[in-house]
Write an enzyme that holds these catalytic residues in place. Structure first.
Site, PDB file in Angstrom:
ATOM      1  N   GLY A 163       0.797  -1.212   0.000  1.00  0.00           N
ATOM      2  CA  GLY A 163       0.000   0.000   0.000  1.00  0.00           C
ATOM      3  C   GLY A 163       0.833   1.266   0.000  1.00  0.00           C
ATOM      4  O   GLY A 163       2.020   1.247  -0.330  1.00  0.00           O
ATOM      5  N   HIS A 187       2.438   4.799  -5.024  1.00  0.00           N
ATOM      6  CA  HIS A 187       2.932   5.948  -5.778  1.00  0.00           C
ATOM      7  C   HIS A 187       3.032   5.548  -7.249  1.00  0.00           C
ATOM      8  O   HIS A 187       2.603   4.450  -7.640  1.00  0.00           O
ATOM      9  CB  HIS A 187       4.287   6.421  -5.237  1.00  0.00           C
ATOM     10  N   GLY A 215       5.378   4.568  -9.045  1.00  0.00           N
ATOM     11  CA  GLY A 215       6.124   3.343  -9.315  1.00  0.00           C
ATOM     12  C   GLY A 215       5.241   2.113  -9.255  1.00  0.00           C
ATOM     13  O   GLY A 215       5.381   1.199 -10.082  1.00  0.00           O
ATOM     14  N   HIS A 216       4.322   2.093  -8.297  1.00  0.00           N
ATOM     15  CA  HIS A 216       3.389   0.973  -8.216  1.00  0.00           C
ATOM     16  C   HIS A 216       2.459   0.935  -9.432  1.00  0.00           C
ATOM     17  O   HIS A 216       2.155  -0.142  -9.966  1.00  0.00           O
ATOM     18  CB  HIS A 216       2.533   1.078  -6.946  1.00  0.00           C
ATOM     19  N   GLN A 271       7.803  -9.426   7.937  1.00  0.00           N
ATOM     20  CA  GLN A 271       9.059  -8.932   7.374  1.00  0.00           C
ATOM     21  C   GLN A 271       9.565  -7.668   8.057  1.00  0.00           C
ATOM     22  O   GLN A 271      10.519  -7.046   7.597  1.00  0.00           O
ATOM     23  CB  GLN A 271       8.926  -8.712   5.869  1.00  0.00           C
ATOM     24  N   GLU A 286      12.556  -3.269  -9.902  1.00  0.00           N
ATOM     25  CA  GLU A 286      13.998  -3.498  -9.791  1.00  0.00           C
ATOM     26  C   GLU A 286      14.630  -2.672  -8.677  1.00  0.00           C
ATOM     27  O   GLU A 286      15.777  -2.933  -8.309  1.00  0.00           O
ATOM     28  CB  GLU A 286      14.672  -3.189 -11.128  1.00  0.00           C
ATOM     29  N   VAL A 346      11.171   3.510 -11.247  1.00  0.00           N
ATOM     30  CA  VAL A 346      10.567   4.778 -11.663  1.00  0.00           C
ATOM     31  C   VAL A 346      11.175   5.886 -10.806  1.00  0.00           C
ATOM     32  O   VAL A 346      11.277   5.747  -9.579  1.00  0.00           O
ATOM     33  CB  VAL A 346       9.036   4.745 -11.507  1.00  0.00           C
ATOM     34  N   SER A 399       9.664   6.036  -3.914  1.00  0.00           N
ATOM     35  CA  SER A 399       9.500   5.129  -2.787  1.00  0.00           C
ATOM     36  C   SER A 399       8.460   5.708  -1.844  1.00  0.00           C
ATOM     37  O   SER A 399       8.348   6.941  -1.703  1.00  0.00           O
ATOM     38  CB  SER A 399      10.825   4.954  -2.042  1.00  0.00           C
ATOM     39  N   SER A 400       7.725   4.834  -1.179  1.00  0.00           N
ATOM     40  CA  SER A 400       6.790   5.301  -0.150  1.00  0.00           C
ATOM     41  C   SER A 400       7.536   6.035   0.956  1.00  0.00           C
ATOM     42  O   SER A 400       6.981   6.919   1.613  1.00  0.00           O
ATOM     43  CB  SER A 400       6.028   4.108   0.435  1.00  0.00           C
TER      44      SER A 400
END
Length: 283
Positions: A31, A34, A36-37, A61, A150, A178, A187-188
């Site tokens: 969740g 952004h 990139g997702h 994790q 990646e 991205v 990145s989040s």
């Protein structure tokens, strides 16, 4: 777009799609989405008519309870973005649904070797948790394709190895990182940066790209090159966590047989840990 939080409902929806002969692409996420997702979604849509996205903040994790508790949860906005992107199914299970007997009693999946080095040394148990949840989600979604960014290079390598080792009929599709216009990898975690830190953050990619050029031109003096890169980052306001130059296939030390290396960057900017990577072809 279907939003499903029950594994049994998901299985029934997947069963119907499979009976219709429709291929499925899958994007697992935690969740706080952004661009990139959304790029992962677009790549999945290129290879299959049905796209499934999961949103699940996986407690297995996280080795830091505060990180887990503070992870941003933006489900409503995430679902709106996924609907606008044309996603077919969003799977949003609770932790109690995924781990009904608790984490301590959960069967786990671990990929030896690739999970133990680099980030695995810094974050014990992280990749075990990642491999376990990805395996479980693969079993639930039964995808034909799965898209992974990646940017999380070691994660991608581990998932590819797990799929190969477990003979899963899933094609893993790597998707290029991205980036913001500044070069910063999306990145989040970027949302945690202050306005001043956002001006500094692109230095990580800048130093990485320079290091990539230096590695191509000097394939033996890696320790000196890493030392110079750390000094440049720290002069610019970063606290370097780790910089590695390793074989792209094994994630071990570069040898005379190495054709491609990957530069793995991890550094703190304030309290925020940023990562990036770059693959270079050696002469």
């Amino acid at each position: 777009m279907l939003v499903i939080d029950s594994p049994s409902e998901l299985r029934e929806a997947i069963k119907q799609l499979k009976q219709q002969g429709k291929a499925i692409s899958f994007i697992p996420t935690m969740g706080n989405l952004h661009s990139g997702h959304i790029e992962l979604v677009k790549q999945g849509q290129k290879v299959a008519p049905i796209t499934v996205v999961s949103i699940f903040v996986n407690p297995m994790q996280f080795n830091n309870a505060d990180d887990l508790n503070n992870y941003p949860k933006t489900l409503k906005a995430d679902c709106q973005a996924l609907q606008a992107a044309g996603v077919d199914i969003v799977f949003t299970p609770s932790s109690e649904v995924i781990y009904p007997n608790g984490l301590a009693a959960q069967t786990y999946v671990e990929v030896p070797g690739l999970s133990d080095c680099l980030e695995g040394e810094l974050r014990p148990g992280h990749f075990r948790g990642m491999s376990t949840i990805v395996n479980k989600l693969f079993n639930l979604v039964q995808p034909d394709y799965a898209c992974f960014g990646e940017k999380d290079f070691q994660q991608l390598a581990i998932v590819k190895q797990m799929v190969a080792d477990m003979a899963m009929p899933i094609e893993i599709i790597p998707v290029a990182t991205v980036r913001e216009a500044s070069g910063l990898a999306m990145s989040s975690r970027n949302n945690k940066l202050s306005e001043e830190e956002k001006l500094t953050a692109p230095l990580l990619a800048k130093v990485m790209n320079k290091l990539g050029d230096d590695v191509i031109n000097n394939t033996t003096q890696h320790s000196l090159l890493i030392h110079d890169a750390c000094r440049e980052l720290e002069t610019g306001g970063f606290d370097t966590d780790a910089i590695h130059i390793v074989d792209v296939s094994t994630l071990q030390a570069v040898t005379s047989e190495t054709k491609q290396a990957v530069i793995l960057m991890a550094a703190f900017l304030g309290a925020t840990r940023l990562i990036d990577n770059k693959v270079v072809t050696l002469n």
